[in-house]
Every structure is written in structure tokens, then in C-alpha cells.
Design a protein around this motif. Sequence first.
Motif, PDB file in Angstrom:
ATOM      1  N   ARG A  20     120.315  -2.911  -4.530  1.00 60.58           N
ATOM      2  CA  ARG A  20     119.178  -3.011  -3.440  1.00 60.58           C
ATOM      3  C   ARG A  20     119.141  -1.747  -2.520  1.00 60.58           C
ATOM      4  O   ARG A  20     119.999  -1.961  -1.701  1.00 60.58           O
ATOM      5  CB  ARG A  20     119.138  -4.605  -2.809  1.00 60.58           C
ATOM      6  CG  ARG A  20     119.023  -5.397  -3.955  1.00 60.58           C
ATOM      7  CD  ARG A  20     118.908  -6.690  -3.244  1.00 60.58           C
ATOM      8  NE  ARG A  20     118.756  -8.065  -4.182  1.00 60.58           N
ATOM      9  CZ  ARG A  20     118.332  -9.204  -3.835  1.00 60.58           C
ATOM     10  NH1 ARG A  20     118.312  -9.468  -2.737  1.00 60.58           N
ATOM     11  NH2 ARG A  20     118.083 -10.127  -4.756  1.00 60.58           N
ATOM     12  N   LEU A  21     117.958  -1.174  -2.390  1.00 60.79           N
ATOM     13  CA  LEU A  21     118.125  -0.315  -1.449  1.00 60.79           C
ATOM     14  C   LEU A  21     117.072  -0.602  -0.236  1.00 60.79           C
ATOM     15  O   LEU A  21     116.340  -1.497  -0.180  1.00 60.79           O
ATOM     16  CB  LEU A  21     117.149   0.999  -2.120  1.00 60.79           C
ATOM     17  CG  LEU A  21     117.659   1.725  -3.122  1.00 60.79           C
ATOM     18  CD1 LEU A  21     116.810   2.778  -3.656  1.00 60.79           C
ATOM     19  CD2 LEU A  21     119.168   2.414  -2.779  1.00 60.79           C
ATOM     20  N   PRO A  22     117.752  -0.095   0.799  1.00 61.83           N
ATOM     21  CA  PRO A  22     117.018  -0.767   2.414  1.00 61.83           C
ATOM     22  C   PRO A  22     115.585   0.073   2.118  1.00 61.83           C
ATOM     23  O   PRO A  22     115.165   1.208   1.513  1.00 61.83           O
ATOM     24  CB  PRO A  22     117.771   0.129   3.337  1.00 61.83           C
ATOM     25  CG  PRO A  22     118.654   0.886   2.740  1.00 61.83           C
ATOM     26  CD  PRO A  22     118.892   0.319   1.226  1.00 61.83           C
ATOM     27  N   TRP A  23     114.498  -0.345   2.837  1.00 59.64           N
ATOM     28  CA  TRP A  23     113.332   0.049   2.807  1.00 59.64           C
ATOM     29  C   TRP A  23     113.259   1.417   3.321  1.00 59.64           C
ATOM     30  O   TRP A  23     112.228   2.311   2.774  1.00 59.64           O
ATOM     31  CB  TRP A  23     112.247  -0.821   3.670  1.00 59.64           C
ATOM     32  CG  TRP A  23     112.651  -0.589   5.252  1.00 59.64           C
ATOM     33  CD1 TRP A  23     113.511  -1.494   5.913  1.00 59.64           C
ATOM     34  CD2 TRP A  23     112.051   0.404   5.996  1.00 59.64           C
ATOM     35  NE1 TRP A  23     113.398  -0.992   7.179  1.00 59.64           N
ATOM     36  CE2 TRP A  23     112.816  -0.297   7.416  1.00 59.64           C
ATOM     37  CE3 TRP A  23     111.243   1.426   6.200  1.00 59.64           C
ATOM     38  CZ2 TRP A  23     112.342   0.829   8.406  1.00 59.64           C
ATOM     39  CZ3 TRP A  23     110.946   2.143   7.164  1.00 59.64           C
ATOM     40  CH2 TRP A  23     111.642   1.827   8.392  1.00 59.64           C
ATOM     41  N   TRP A  24     114.044   1.672   4.212  1.00 58.41           N
ATOM     42  CA  TRP A  24     113.763   3.305   4.743  1.00 58.41           C
ATOM     43  C   TRP A  24     114.378   4.230   3.607  1.00 58.41           C
ATOM     44  O   TRP A  24     113.854   5.500   3.615  1.00 58.41           O
ATOM     45  CB  TRP A  24     114.422   3.405   5.803  1.00 58.41           C
ATOM     46  CG  TRP A  24     116.047   2.889   5.742  1.00 58.41           C
ATOM     47  CD1 TRP A  24     116.164   1.855   6.572  1.00 58.41           C
ATOM     48  CD2 TRP A  24     117.124   3.546   5.535  1.00 58.41           C
ATOM     49  NE1 TRP A  24     117.622   1.753   6.285  1.00 58.41           N
ATOM     50  CE2 TRP A  24     117.998   2.762   5.761  1.00 58.41           C
ATOM     51  CE3 TRP A  24     117.399   4.871   5.142  1.00 58.41           C
ATOM     52  CZ2 TRP A  24     119.422   3.018   5.284  1.00 58.41           C
ATOM     53  CZ3 TRP A  24     118.554   5.197   4.868  1.00 58.41           C
ATOM     54  CH2 TRP A  24     119.719   4.504   4.913  1.00 58.41           C
ATOM     55  N   ALA A  25     115.019   3.825   2.702  1.00 60.73           N
ATOM     56  CA  ALA A  25     115.716   4.737   1.652  1.00 60.73           C
ATOM     57  C   ALA A  25     114.625   5.214   0.649  1.00 60.73           C
ATOM     58  O   ALA A  25     114.689   6.259   0.036  1.00 60.73           O
ATOM     59  CB  ALA A  25     116.756   3.969   0.764  1.00 60.73           C
TER      60      ALA A  25
END
Length: 68
Positions: A20-25
Motif C-alpha cells: 500500500r502506497l501513501p497518497w503522496w507517493a
Amino acid sequence: MSARTHTRLHPATTGSVDVRLPWWALALPALAFITLLALILNPSDAHAASSDPAITHLLERVQELLAR
């Protein structure tokens, strides 16, 4: 002398990766791409000292092709 191979105690995974990537990635590279694309499409906003007329004509041609 040969080395012994180790057997696995657990079977290998099925190949599915749960990352799961953070939104800013995803947002930051997309924002940088859009910003650079906007500078390329509208070179008058990028205040360069002086540029080669051939590059200006090329960028105008690309802008015309993308506007279609």
C-alpha cells in the motif's frame, strides 16, 4: 566440498504482493509530470534568456499536434 541446500519450511507465496502506497507517493510524481508538461506546452511562461528558434518551432509544432 559441496554445500547442502536448505529446504523451505513454508511453501512459496502465490506471487500476490500486498503493498500500500501513501497518497503522496502517486500524487507528487503526477504533479511534477503535469507541471513539466505545462511548461513544455506553453514555453512563453518559462522565462528563458534566449532560445534557438528551431526549438521554439518544434515546441509550437508539438503543442499544435497535442491540441488536436
